[in-house]
Design a protein around this motif. Structure first.
Motif, PDB file in Angstrom:
ATOM      1  N   ARG A   1      24.946  -3.676  52.668  1.00 50.75           N
ATOM      2  CA  ARG A   1      23.994  -3.020  53.159  1.00 50.75           C
ATOM      3  C   ARG A   1      22.776  -3.858  53.017  1.00 50.75           C
ATOM      4  N   ALA A   2      22.518  -4.434  51.907  1.00 46.55           N
ATOM      5  CA  ALA A   2      21.535  -5.510  51.419  1.00 46.55           C
ATOM      6  C   ALA A   2      21.635  -6.570  52.377  1.00 46.55           C
ATOM      7  N   THR A   3      22.482  -7.207  52.886  1.00 47.01           N
ATOM      8  CA  THR A   3      22.659  -8.087  53.765  1.00 47.01           C
ATOM      9  C   THR A   3      21.842  -7.765  55.079  1.00 47.01           C
ATOM     10  N   GLU A   4      22.199  -6.587  55.519  1.00 48.96           N
ATOM     11  CA  GLU A   4      21.571  -5.866  56.783  1.00 48.96           C
ATOM     12  C   GLU A   4      19.973  -5.866  56.375  1.00 48.96           C
ATOM     13  N   GLY A   5      19.524  -5.204  55.347  1.00 56.94           N
ATOM     14  CA  GLY A   5      18.318  -5.152  54.959  1.00 56.94           C
ATOM     15  C   GLY A   5      17.534  -6.462  55.058  1.00 56.94           C
ATOM     16  N   TYR A   6      18.187  -7.559  54.604  1.00 52.43           N
ATOM     17  CA  TYR A   6      17.730  -8.963  54.285  1.00 52.43           C
ATOM     18  C   TYR A   6      17.288  -9.447  55.563  1.00 52.43           C
ATOM     19  N   THR A   7      18.230  -9.179  56.654  1.00 59.37           N
ATOM     20  CA  THR A   7      18.204  -9.616  57.943  1.00 59.37           C
ATOM     21  C   THR A   7      17.005  -9.179  58.701  1.00 59.37           C
ATOM     22  N   LYS A   8      16.726  -7.911  58.466  1.00 61.13           N
ATOM     23  CA  LYS A   8      15.584  -6.908  58.936  1.00 61.13           C
ATOM     24  C   LYS A   8      14.332  -7.437  58.587  1.00 61.13           C
ATOM     25  N   GLN A   9      14.134  -7.787  57.024  1.00 64.98           N
ATOM     26  CA  GLN A   9      13.067  -7.953  56.481  1.00 64.98           C
ATOM     27  C   GLN A   9      12.529  -9.506  57.095  1.00 64.98           C
ATOM     28  N   ILE A  10      13.367 -10.420  57.218  1.00 63.51           N
ATOM     29  CA  ILE A  10      13.121 -11.754  57.671  1.00 63.51           C
ATOM     30  C   ILE A  10      12.550 -11.411  59.325  1.00 63.51           C
ATOM     31  N   ALA A  11      13.172 -10.667  60.004  1.00 63.52           N
ATOM     32  CA  ALA A  11      12.607 -10.357  61.340  1.00 63.52           C
ATOM     33  C   ALA A  11      11.299  -9.704  61.497  1.00 63.52           C
ATOM     34  N   LYS A  12      11.078  -8.798  60.451  1.00 64.04           N
ATOM     35  CA  LYS A  12       9.834  -8.256  60.280  1.00 64.04           C
ATOM     36  C   LYS A  12       8.548  -9.299  59.946  1.00 64.04           C
ATOM     37  N   GLU A  13       9.023 -10.129  58.888  1.00 59.39           N
ATOM     38  CA  GLU A  13       7.962 -11.008  58.564  1.00 59.39           C
ATOM     39  C   GLU A  13       7.625 -12.047  59.639  1.00 59.39           C
ATOM     40  N   LYS A  14       8.799 -12.200  60.513  1.00 61.50           N
ATOM     41  CA  LYS A  14       8.286 -13.450  61.558  1.00 61.50           C
ATOM     42  C   LYS A  14       7.472 -12.682  62.487  1.00 61.50           C
ATOM     43  N   ALA A  15       7.576 -11.320  62.791  1.00 62.89           N
ATOM     44  CA  ALA A  15       6.765 -10.663  63.783  1.00 62.89           C
ATOM     45  C   ALA A  15       5.593 -10.037  63.340  1.00 62.89           C
ATOM     46  N   THR A  16       4.858 -10.741  62.033  1.00 65.35           N
ATOM     47  CA  THR A  16       3.600 -10.352  61.721  1.00 65.35           C
ATOM     48  C   THR A  16       2.521 -10.617  62.695  1.00 65.35           C
ATOM     49  N   GLU A  17       1.940  -9.495  63.120  1.00 64.98           N
ATOM     50  CA  GLU A  17       0.960  -9.547  64.017  1.00 64.98           C
ATOM     51  C   GLU A  17      -0.126 -10.479  63.635  1.00 64.98           C
ATOM     52  N   GLY A  18      -0.543 -11.393  64.654  1.00 64.97           N
ATOM     53  CA  GLY A  18      -1.623 -12.307  64.555  1.00 64.97           C
ATOM     54  C   GLY A  18      -1.198 -13.488  64.017  1.00 64.97           C
ATOM     55  N   ALA A  19      -0.105 -13.576  63.470  1.00 54.89           N
ATOM     56  CA  ALA A  19       0.327 -15.001  62.640  1.00 54.89           C
ATOM     57  C   ALA A  19       0.573 -15.947  63.723  1.00 54.89           C
ATOM     58  N   GLN A  20      -0.010 -17.409  63.119  1.00 54.73           N
ATOM     59  CA  GLN A  20       0.153 -18.552  64.168  1.00 54.73           C
ATOM     60  C   GLN A  20       0.837 -19.614  63.300  1.00 54.73           C
ATOM     61  N   LYS A  21       1.722 -20.138  64.151  1.00 55.32           N
ATOM     62  CA  LYS A  21       2.387 -21.360  63.603  1.00 55.32           C
ATOM     63  C   LYS A  21       3.482 -20.970  62.516  1.00 55.32           C
ATOM     64  N   THR A  22       4.238 -19.900  63.131  1.00 52.06           N
ATOM     65  CA  THR A  22       5.164 -19.251  62.192  1.00 52.06           C
ATOM     66  C   THR A  22       6.532 -20.085  62.174  1.00 52.06           C
ATOM     67  N   ALA A  23       6.998 -20.277  60.989  1.00 53.91           N
ATOM     68  CA  ALA A  23       8.194 -21.174  60.774  1.00 53.91           C
ATOM     69  C   ALA A  23       8.971 -20.611  59.681  1.00 53.91           C
ATOM     70  N   ALA A  24      10.429 -20.572  59.937  1.00 53.52           N
ATOM     71  CA  ALA A  24      11.447 -19.956  58.730  1.00 53.52           C
ATOM     72  C   ALA A  24      12.209 -21.204  58.588  1.00 53.52           C
ATOM     73  N   ALA A  25      12.695 -21.304  57.103  1.00 53.73           N
ATOM     74  CA  ALA A  25      13.536 -22.206  56.776  1.00 53.73           C
ATOM     75  C   ALA A  25      14.441 -21.597  55.626  1.00 53.73           C
ATOM     76  N   PRO A  26      15.457 -22.114  55.277  1.00 54.85           N
ATOM     77  CA  PRO A  26      16.411 -21.651  54.379  1.00 54.85           C
ATOM     78  C   PRO A  26      15.622 -21.972  52.914  1.00 54.85           C
TER      79      PRO A  26
END
Length: 277
Positions: free
Chosen positions: A138-163
């Motif tokens: 369940r935590a793994t699912e929550g982890y994945t959802k939180q990452i998606a939420k951060e990537k979708a921050t309104e007004g964010a520019q030059k968004t990048a994600a990395a391990p």
């Protein structure tokens, strides 16, 4: 001749009786065996049915104090002149399931302007559930959802994600810039999972009145450092709870001495109660 016929009939009738008894006996035995075989077959079928595996127990049963999960030194380095050194705790109906804390401060540099920094950390713990799955799943699912939420921050520019290796069981860092109050803020959010707990840490900063804004690299470095401390506190809290639940050797010795003293008192009391001869 006429008298011998009835006698012969009686002899044949008596001879037929044992045959009928044998037939009845065989029929009875046959039915009993069929019932036994049917019972054995039912038992074999029942035992062959697969048993549902038990859900793995959750690794962590509590959360650390969010406002002390990051050392005072790190808070001072990342948020100079924080309004509240001890942080501001977020509201929660159950601190063993969800906890958070934040710090913010404006470092006045006089004629050189001011630097603003903001730091926040949040913990979410997932219990194991027979229907929903293990706490880690369940935590793994929550982890994945939180990452998606951060990537979708309104007004964010030059968004990048990395391990983000070396932080918990798995971690991802999301960086971006965001324009607020007329200034560009550099953001870095580390989302990490350790066992059945998800940790989300955000660090950002900007410059006012001509002050040079913190670099994206410095913000990223600060966020990763604080995230490691926060994740480490989840383990530390569990270890501390386990230590408190287990009596130390010194406590055991004290208990033994107390028992010995009680035994001696009981013997003394018994001997005094026995009348002398």
């Amino acid at each position: 001749m006429h008298r011998s016929a009835p006698r012969l009939s009686r002899i044949l009738a008596c001879a037929a009786v044992p045959v009928m008894l044998v037939a009845v006996g065989c029929s009875s035995d046959s039915g009993s065996g069929a019932e036994k075989n049917a019972g054995s077959s039912s038992s074999a079928t029942a035992s062959a049915e697969p048993t549902k595996p038990a859900v793995e127990p959750a690794k962590y049963t509590d959360l650390p104090d969010a406002c002390t999960s990051i050392s005072k030194k790190t808070v001072k380095d990342l948020v100079p002149e924080a309004k509240k050194k001890g942080g501001t705790a977020g509201s929660s109906s159950d601190l063993s399931v969800r906890a958070s804390c934040s710090w913010n401060g404006l470092d006045d540099k006089g004629v050189k302007g001011s630097l603003y920094h903001w730091l926040s950390v949040g913990f979410t713990r997932f219990d194991s559930d027979e229907t929903l799955g293990s706490g880690a799943t369940r935590a793994t699912e929550g982890y994945t959802k939180q990452i998606a939420k951060e990537k979708a921050t309104e007004g964010a520019q030059k968004t990048a994600a990395a391990p983000a290796p070396g932080i918990g069981d798995e971690a991802t860092v999301i960086t971006y810039s965001l324009n607020q109050t007329g200034e560009d803020f550099a953001y870095a959010t580390v989302v990490a999972r350790t066992g059945n707990v998800v940790v989300s840490l955000t660090y950002n900063g900007t410059g006012y009145a001509g002050a040079k804004a913190p670099s994206a690299a410095d913000i990223l470095k600060g966020a990763q450092k604080a995230a490691k401390e926060a994740v480490g506190e989840v383990d530390a809290t569990a270890a501390s709870a386990a230590a408190e639940a287990t009596p130390s050797a010194g406590d055991a010795k004290k208990g033994d001495k107390a028992d010995e003293g009680a035994d001696k008192d009981a013997e003394k009391s018994g001997s005094e109660a026995t009348p002398k001869s």
